[in-house]
Every structure is written in structure tokens, then in C-alpha cells.
Design an enzyme around this catalytic site. Sequence first.
Site, PDB file in Angstrom:
ATOM      1  N   HIS A 127       0.843  -1.203   0.000  1.00  0.00           N
ATOM      2  CA  HIS A 127       0.000   0.000   0.000  1.00  0.00           C
ATOM      3  C   HIS A 127       0.878   1.253   0.000  1.00  0.00           C
ATOM      4  CE1 HIS A 127      -3.506   2.496   1.413  1.00  0.00           C
ATOM      5  NE2 HIS A 127      -2.503   3.210   1.925  1.00  0.00           N
ATOM      6  N   GLU A 128       1.919   1.261   0.836  1.00  0.00           N
ATOM      7  CA  GLU A 128       2.797   2.431   0.915  1.00  0.00           C
ATOM      8  C   GLU A 128       3.628   2.599  -0.351  1.00  0.00           C
ATOM      9  OE1 GLU A 128       2.229   4.540   3.116  1.00  0.00           O
ATOM     10  OE2 GLU A 128       0.871   3.211   4.196  1.00  0.00           O
ATOM     11  N   HIS A 157       1.658   4.449  -2.866  1.00  0.00           N
ATOM     12  CA  HIS A 157       1.713   5.901  -2.699  1.00  0.00           C
ATOM     13  C   HIS A 157       2.973   6.481  -3.345  1.00  0.00           C
ATOM     14  CE1 HIS A 157      -1.839   6.578  -0.392  1.00  0.00           C
ATOM     15  NE2 HIS A 157      -1.475   5.823   0.622  1.00  0.00           N
ATOM     16  N   GLU A 190      -6.528   6.692  -0.904  1.00  0.00           N
ATOM     17  CA  GLU A 190      -6.374   5.502  -0.064  1.00  0.00           C
ATOM     18  C   GLU A 190      -7.037   4.290  -0.710  1.00  0.00           C
ATOM     19  OE1 GLU A 190      -4.403   5.349   2.547  1.00  0.00           O
ATOM     20  OE2 GLU A 190      -3.932   7.439   2.156  1.00  0.00           O
TER      21      GLU A 190
END
Length: 622
Positions: A175-176, A179, A264
Amino acid sequence: MASNFFSQQDLARRNTRILVVLFALAVLLLLTLTNLLVAVVFGFADSEAIQSGLRRGFFQPELLLWTSLIVLGAIGIAMLLKWQQLRKGGRVVAEALGGQRVSPDTTDARHRQLLNVVEEMALAANLPVPAVYVLPESGINAFAAGYSPADAVIGVTQGCLEQLSRDELQGVIAHEFSHILNGDMRMNIKMIAVLNGILFVGHVGYLLLRGSRGAHIAARSSRNNKGGGGAAAILLLGLGFTILGYLGAFFGNLIKSAVSRQREYLADASAVQFTRNPAGIAGALKQIAASSRGTKISNQNADENSHLFFGEAISRWASIFATHPPLTDRIKRLEPRWNGKLPVARSTEANQVTADSTASGTADERQAETPGQRLLAALPVLLLQTAHQPLQAEPLLLALLISNDEVSRPKQLQVIRDQGSIALLQDVDRLLSQIEPLPERQKLMLAQLCIPSLKTLTAVRFERFEQLLLQVIHADGELHLLEWAIAQLVDHAVASQFRSSEVVRHTSVSKFADIRAEALQLLSLVANATSDDSASCQQSWQAGLSSWQLPDDTAQPDASYTAVQALLPKLMAASPKVKEKLWQGMQAAAQSDGQLSEQQDVQLRALSLLLEIPYSDEAIAN
């Protein structure tokens, strides 16, 4: 995968423009209210001012002008100071949140597992391996911070390490990384500086309130009470600015909420692309929902950085200010058939990390290896361990550069002996037998894995090592692809830590026409690497031109790695859409014959690393 990330990077860029518009509106409203406050306060200060205000009106042009200039100047200075503080990249954010950097050669089982997962994600996305920080927080949370992949860091809470399985941790880290690839990091770090400017008005109010106490006491003790009006004015100004500060916080939270929520959802979906395991990130979200500690961060700087985190970092009194979507909504998007049941919160004791899971996951997890796990497992264990040791990463990188040519090799080793040391030469020689059989693709990956270790060096030691690296490369008077790629990677991803001015913080090229000359040189370099046959090279050149819809008779410029090196800063500053078009031309040229040789693969990997463009085997296959 690549085109998807290009689109999302472009969306993040447009969101940055929305951020600017929202900021301008917030500042305009604060200016209006501040002028109203100043007019009322100075009118209230004494009877003469009231009478003068009634005759001429409270909104005097001179007062309006000076108030506006002072407020704008204060907001601008606050933004610039925060921006200057953040120039060093993601590590500044991690340290402000209380993060401790995890040493690349750590022997702690949980930390080792975390670093392995980060390395897997970096290799799968073909990104420089970021530095990793652990926050002393019991909540389950994580973040990515920085301007670009070159200066990015990953931060993870202790609660995340203690309560999540390897699969779940992998989902959070993926997930990071999303980003990082989606361009959210740059937007998020700009948001910190912007919101600091808005909130500065409230800080001024707090200082005025503190100062007004002393002024009020002095006025009361004075025989001549003429100073009482001034003390009252300071008190009212302080109170008014404090209220405006809360209003600024209100708008700041609205801005963060407006910009962050949809990103998100996207990062959750992108994490599944990386891991191909929706149960991993969904499981992490369920553990958060089941845990009494949730995702809360107790550090005093959590509020201004709340939009960076994997989950809601601070409690909000209204959902409208939430920077993240509700956990249940995120889980349902990942698992549409989820029945709403949550697992029992996992305890630290029940979530022990074993040696097997540290390296490659549990027996069940090995059946569903990610691309990153496969890439990492294919590398020799000795070389992996060497890459993790700060003082041994130097000889490893030098060993990766040593040529198999009987003429070049002695010259390079002699440079290491003369300009380095005999001990360094011995370390290099010890590694050569393991490195020589490796394909260049794996050598480039080992160079990526060395980056965190090199970032732990002092500035003086790194500068000395970088000079030696360049001397070894130029020892034989030639410049080969792998040599150029490693030198540029070190300069791009490591030197930027010591020379922060080299980090690209803005996109300044929005039209492909503005980099047409540079793109043609790059295309010529890729086309010439296709084959020794001139006809094949011309075919690749034409394929690239066709992708860019340029005339077939466009002249092919001479190109070299040295020449392209000077073009990289401008190409890196291109917008996502321009980079997408540039990359399509590179791929078209490299695959003009329907195949991708090892040399072409290494070349594309090197260029994607330096241009900060997502690259994967799946993207090339498609």
C-alpha cells in the site's frame, strides 16, 4: 501496470492543483476575517478610535493593506520555513514522528522480516530500496514520505510488526509503495508545508494571548491607566487570532480529507497488484478493526502528518474531517463478499517471527510467492548479506563493476589497490567468484539492495567512495551499460541524501515537444542497443518514432551514455503524461522485433530507475 500508474501520477498532480486552489480560498477567507478582526479591535481600543472609525469607517485602506501584507507575509514565511525543513526528504518526517532507522544489517527478527518485505516490493517495482524507520507506537500503522523514490522512506509502527502476519505486513508495505508510485508522496509533503502556513495564524494568536497577560498586569499596576486600552487590544487580537487558528485547522482538515480519501482506495487496490493477494491487506485492515489500539499515533506531530498514514492517525470528532475512508468500506472493496465478522485481535506473543518466515514466509505463504520474493530468492545468500552490511556494500558495488575482459580487469583492480586499500581489494576479490556468473539484471538488483547501506555512510566517506567508483569505471577508458547504470543509480538515489538540491521536487515539463530533442537522443540510445545489425537498429528507431507519431524521416542523432547523463534532470522533471509517452517510445523501440534481450532489459530497468518510471516484467509482457 505502468500505464495505470502514469494515470494515477497525473491525477495526483491535478490533485496538487486542487490543493493550491483550496489553499488560496482558505487564505482569502482568513485574510478577510483577519482584516475584520483588526478593524474591530483597533476600533475598540479607545473612544477616539471609535469616533474616528465611525466617521471614516473601520475598513480604512491603509489598515486593510498593511494587515493583508503582514498576514500574507507571515503565512508565506511559515510555509517557506516548513518547506526548508522538509527539503531533506522523507527522513525528516520519519524522525519528527519519533522513528528510529532500522539498520540494514539488523539481527532483530521482526526488523529483518520488515526489511525483506520492503526489498521484495522495491525489486518488484524496480525502485531504489528505501530506508525504513520503526515508530515506537502500539497502534497498527505505516506511512511513506519523500519527494521522489530516490529520497523516500517507509515508516512502520511497532504495533504493525507485533500484530500483523507476514502476508498482512506485506499488504501494508505494498500500500505504501503504491503511494510512492502513484505520486502521492510529493503531494502529501507539499500539503504539510501548505497547511503549516494556514495554521500559523493560530500560533500567532497563542503568542499574543500569552503576551497580553504581562501587558494587562503592567497596565493595572501603572498609576496612569492609559495603557489599558492597548492591553485590551492585544488580548482581543490574541483571542481573535486563536479563533482564526481553529478556523484554519478546520479548513486544513477539510483540505486533507478532500485530497486524501480517494487516494487511499486506490493505494489499497494497487497493493493487490503488487502482492496478488487481497487477503493480505484485507487481513491487516481487519486486524486494525479488531484491535483496541487501532491505528492511533500518539506523537505530537501526528496531526500535521495524519494524511501520510495507512490508517486514521488521530481521533476525529466528525467523519467529514477523516483523512481515510471507514475501515469497513475499505475491506468490502477488497473482499466484496465479506460477512462483516472480525478475527480475534492477535497478541504479540501469538505472532512470533521465525527464521523461516523472516526469509521467505511460512510454508503456506511460499505457495503464493510474489514477484519480489522470487527475485530476492534468486540472488546468492552471501551477496545479499553483504549488501546489508554498510561497510561491505562498498566492495560489493565495486565488484559488480569489475570486467571479465583480460585487459580491463587488471586496470580496475589496480585502481582499487592504489586509490582504495589492499584490504578493500581483498574484499572485492573475495566476492568476484560469486558475482561473475550472475546476469547483469541481477547485478543491477544487487546495486539497488546496497542503497540503504550506502545511505548510512558519512558524507565524507560517501564522497570518497563515489570518487573511487568513478575511477574504477573509467579505468579502461570505456563506459559500458552496467557501469553507467550503477554510477547513475548511486548518484541519483544515494548522493541526493547528502546533496538535497539534486532531488527533483517539481514537474516543470508539461509538453512532449519541450523534451523532443532529449527524447530523440534517448530513443537513439535504445535503438542502437537492439542489435549490432544496422537494419535492426533502424527498425527499432522507426518503431519509436511511430509510437510518438513523428515523421519517418526524422534524423537519428548520435547518442552515448555520457550524453544522455546530462539530459536526465530535464527528463526527470517531465509530467507523468509526458513520461508515459516517452516510455512508450522506449518500449516500442526495444521490442520492435517482438523480443527483449538481456541487454535491452537491463537498459530499460536502468532508465526506469533513473527516470522514476514503474517497470515490471508484467508491464513489458503486456
